[in-house]
Each structure stands twice: as structure tokens, then as C-alpha cells.
Design a protein around this motif. Structure first.
Motif, PDB file in Angstrom:
ATOM      1  N   LEU A 177       0.825  -1.202   0.000  1.00  0.00           N
ATOM      2  CA  LEU A 177       0.000   0.000   0.000  1.00  0.00           C
ATOM      3  C   LEU A 177       0.864   1.259   0.000  1.00  0.00           C
ATOM      4  O   LEU A 177       0.628   2.189  -0.769  1.00  0.00           O
ATOM      5  N   ASN A 178       1.871   1.280   0.868  1.00  0.00           N
ATOM      6  CA  ASN A 178       2.765   2.437   0.939  1.00  0.00           C
ATOM      7  C   ASN A 178       3.479   2.663  -0.382  1.00  0.00           C
ATOM      8  O   ASN A 178       3.602   3.794  -0.857  1.00  0.00           O
ATOM      9  N   ARG A 179       3.964   1.565  -0.975  1.00  0.00           N
ATOM     10  CA  ARG A 179       4.718   1.663  -2.224  1.00  0.00           C
ATOM     11  C   ARG A 179       3.842   2.226  -3.349  1.00  0.00           C
ATOM     12  O   ARG A 179       4.323   2.913  -4.246  1.00  0.00           O
ATOM     13  N   LEU A 180       2.549   1.937  -3.275  1.00  0.00           N
ATOM     14  CA  LEU A 180       1.615   2.402  -4.302  1.00  0.00           C
ATOM     15  C   LEU A 180       1.048   3.791  -3.995  1.00  0.00           C
ATOM     16  O   LEU A 180       0.273   4.322  -4.787  1.00  0.00           O
ATOM     17  N   GLY A 181       1.404   4.330  -2.839  1.00  0.00           N
ATOM     18  CA  GLY A 181       0.990   5.696  -2.523  1.00  0.00           C
ATOM     19  C   GLY A 181      -0.051   5.842  -1.435  1.00  0.00           C
ATOM     20  O   GLY A 181      -0.441   6.955  -1.086  1.00  0.00           O
ATOM     21  N   VAL A 182      -0.528   4.717  -0.874  1.00  0.00           N
ATOM     22  CA  VAL A 182      -1.491   4.780   0.237  1.00  0.00           C
ATOM     23  C   VAL A 182      -0.712   4.883   1.537  1.00  0.00           C
ATOM     24  O   VAL A 182      -0.035   3.933   1.938  1.00  0.00           O
ATOM     25  N   LYS A 183      -0.801   6.026   2.199  1.00  0.00           N
ATOM     26  CA  LYS A 183      -0.027   6.244   3.423  1.00  0.00           C
ATOM     27  C   LYS A 183      -0.872   6.082   4.678  1.00  0.00           C
ATOM     28  O   LYS A 183      -0.339   5.794   5.756  1.00  0.00           O
ATOM     29  N   ALA A 184      -2.194   6.288   4.563  1.00  0.00           N
ATOM     30  CA  ALA A 184      -3.091   6.186   5.723  1.00  0.00           C
ATOM     31  C   ALA A 184      -3.499   4.728   5.914  1.00  0.00           C
ATOM     32  O   ALA A 184      -4.537   4.276   5.431  1.00  0.00           O
ATOM     33  N   VAL A 185      -2.648   3.962   6.599  1.00  0.00           N
ATOM     34  CA  VAL A 185      -2.885   2.536   6.821  1.00  0.00           C
ATOM     35  C   VAL A 185      -3.009   2.273   8.324  1.00  0.00           C
ATOM     36  O   VAL A 185      -2.089   2.582   9.086  1.00  0.00           O
ATOM     37  N   SER A 186      -4.147   1.727   8.736  1.00  0.00           N
ATOM     38  CA  SER A 186      -4.383   1.376  10.140  1.00  0.00           C
ATOM     39  C   SER A 186      -4.433  -0.140  10.258  1.00  0.00           C
ATOM     40  O   SER A 186      -5.017  -0.816   9.417  1.00  0.00           O
ATOM     41  N   ASN A 187      -3.835  -0.666  11.319  1.00  0.00           N
ATOM     42  CA  ASN A 187      -3.706  -2.114  11.481  1.00  0.00           C
ATOM     43  C   ASN A 187      -4.337  -2.542  12.803  1.00  0.00           C
ATOM     44  O   ASN A 187      -3.952  -2.043  13.867  1.00  0.00           O
TER      45      ASN A 187
END
Length: 248
Positions: free
Chosen positions: A206-216
Motif C-alpha cells: 500500500l505504501n509503495r503504491l501511494g497509500v499512506k493512511a494505513v491502520s492495522n
């Protein structure tokens, strides 16, 4: 199974817009009997269909409309739910929609559920991310379905088998490293195999593709046996659902 004080559903804690709803089921407070006790939502696992439908009806009572499911096969196909979509069962491992009030449901019992929402709340998706789907590129296929740029998409990673419990062979690690050396951080040597971190792999992608708002959610289905089903732990067991919808 140990007695549990957990409820059948909880609301994810993530950076979602006000017009997006989401919920995650547990194994608790349902109608199913062992080994599917209690809130099993899977019709394909050998449970009494009437009990599963009772559980699904309870879930639907909390939603604006009945949840839409797919027949999951550990692939990368994503079904787009639109006004022309039939209600027939579709083989896919992801769902996407921009319709208002149409819940999308993904079932898991160790695999990683990933919910996606554009930050304006007009587009949502639910992905079933076991290692095969992740390696096959289901996240890479999902993001282009959004009109929003990846930087304007938020992701929630639900409960899944954790990095201390998910043992895989060298061939699984090799598949991920072939796509990016960065994934080496998600594998730890464990005897002649490796322990894999599904949530980290998904976050890296996700980060590599540009999604920075990731909640786990960071909860392990394998170890939290009173709260979650786990196929790897129990074999014959039920399924949880991760659900997302556009409210308005």
C-alpha cells in the motif's frame, strides 16, 4: 473454546470519512454450535445453513442493506458492484462499489481482510488478502478501480494470523522477494521455514503504491481463540466478516 466476554461485532478504528461505515465480526454471540461456535458467517464450511443464515440476518440488521458476499478462491479478481449487478454468487476475492448503502463483505479465518475507502467517502472496497492473493497482486488491482489517487485512500487491515504464528515455506518468501526486496523485512527464519507477516506485506504494498493512511488492527486470529476463528489452528471452523459501505 473458552467463555468469552467479546461481542459479535466491533467498529474498526481507522482514518475513515464520516460517510463510510465499517464493522468487523468476531466468533462470539451467534447461533452456531461447535466447532463453528458461535457467530459463523460462512455457508461453505459445513455448518448448519439455517444457523449461518440466522447469524447473517443479525449482521444485516446492523447494516443499511444486506451485505454482498463473493465466493472466495484466493485469487485476485475484484467484483465491481453497480446498479446493473445481479445478486448471483460471483467468484472473486474483492469487492468495490461507489453505490450508497451497499455493504461489501469479505470472509476470513486467518487471511488478512483489507478495507479501503476514498477520503471523500464516495468509493469503498473490501479485499480478501491471503498470501496467494497478496502475491498475485490483488492490492495492485484494487487501487486503479478508485477515481481517487492512492494518496487520498485510507486502508484498514483487520484481524489475521499474526507474524509469530504464520509459518510458510521458502517458496512463498521467494514469490514476494521476486516482486520487491523490501518484503524481506516481513519474513523471519524459523527452523527450515519462515514466519511471515501478512499485515506488513500489505502495508509495504500500500505504501509503495501511494497509500499512506494505513491502520492495522494487529490482532492474531490464531492466538486469540476466544475471539476469532482460525483455520490454521482448528481446521474445521467458522468465518468472520469484514464489512464496509458508503453511508451517503
Amino acid at each position: 473454546m473458552k467463555s468469552s466476554s467479546h461481542s459479535s461485532m466491533f467498529v474498526p478504528n481507522w482514518q475513515s470519512p464520516a460517510n463510510v461505515g465499517a464493522c468487523q465480526s468476531t466468533r462470539c454471540e451467534g447461533a452456531s454450535l461447535a466447532p463453528y461456535s458461535s457467530f459463523n458467517l460462512g455457508l461453505h464450511v459445513g455448518d448448519d445453513p439455517l444457523k449461518v443464515l440466522k447469524n447473517r440476518a443479525h449482521l444485516d440488521s446492523l447494516l443499511p442493506n444486506p451485505a454482498r458476499y463473493v465466493q472466495q478462491v484466493h485469487g485476485t479478481d475484484i467484483h465491481i458492484v453497480n446498479d446493473e449487478s445481479s445478486t448471483d454468487t460471483v467468484i472473486a476475492d474483492g469487492l468495490f462499489t461507489n453505490l450508497v448503502g451497499q455493504p461489501l463483505a469479505i470472509m476470513t479465518a486467518d487471511c488478512l481482510p483489507v478495507l479501503l475507502a476514498s477520503k471523500d467517502g464516495t468509493e469503498v472496497a473490501a479485499l480478501h488478502c491471503g498470501w496467494r492473493s497478496l502475491a498475485g497482486g490483488i492490492i495492485e488491482k484494487a487501487l486503479p478501480l478508485f477515481q481517487s489517487k492512492p494518496s487520498l485512500i485510507a486502508a484498514w487491515l483487520g484481524p489475521a494470523i499474526g507474524p509469530m504464528a504464520f509459518e510458510v515455506g521458502v517458496e512463498v518468501r521467494a514469490q514476494f522477494l521476486a516482486s520487491s526486496a523490501e518484503h524481506e523485512l516481513a519474513f523471519k527464519k524459523h527452523r527450515d521455514k519462515y514466519l511471515a507477516d501478512l499485515a506488513l506485506i500489505a502495508t509495504q504494498k500500500l505504501n509503495r503504491l501511494g497509500v499512506k493512511a494505513v491502520s492495522n488492527q494487529s490482532e492474531c486470529t490464531y492466538t486469540l481463540n476466544d475471539k476469532y476463528f482460525s483455520y490454521r489452528r482448528d481446521g474445521e471452523t467458522g468465518r468472520m466478516a469484514s464489512v464496509i459501505w458508503r453511508k451517503f
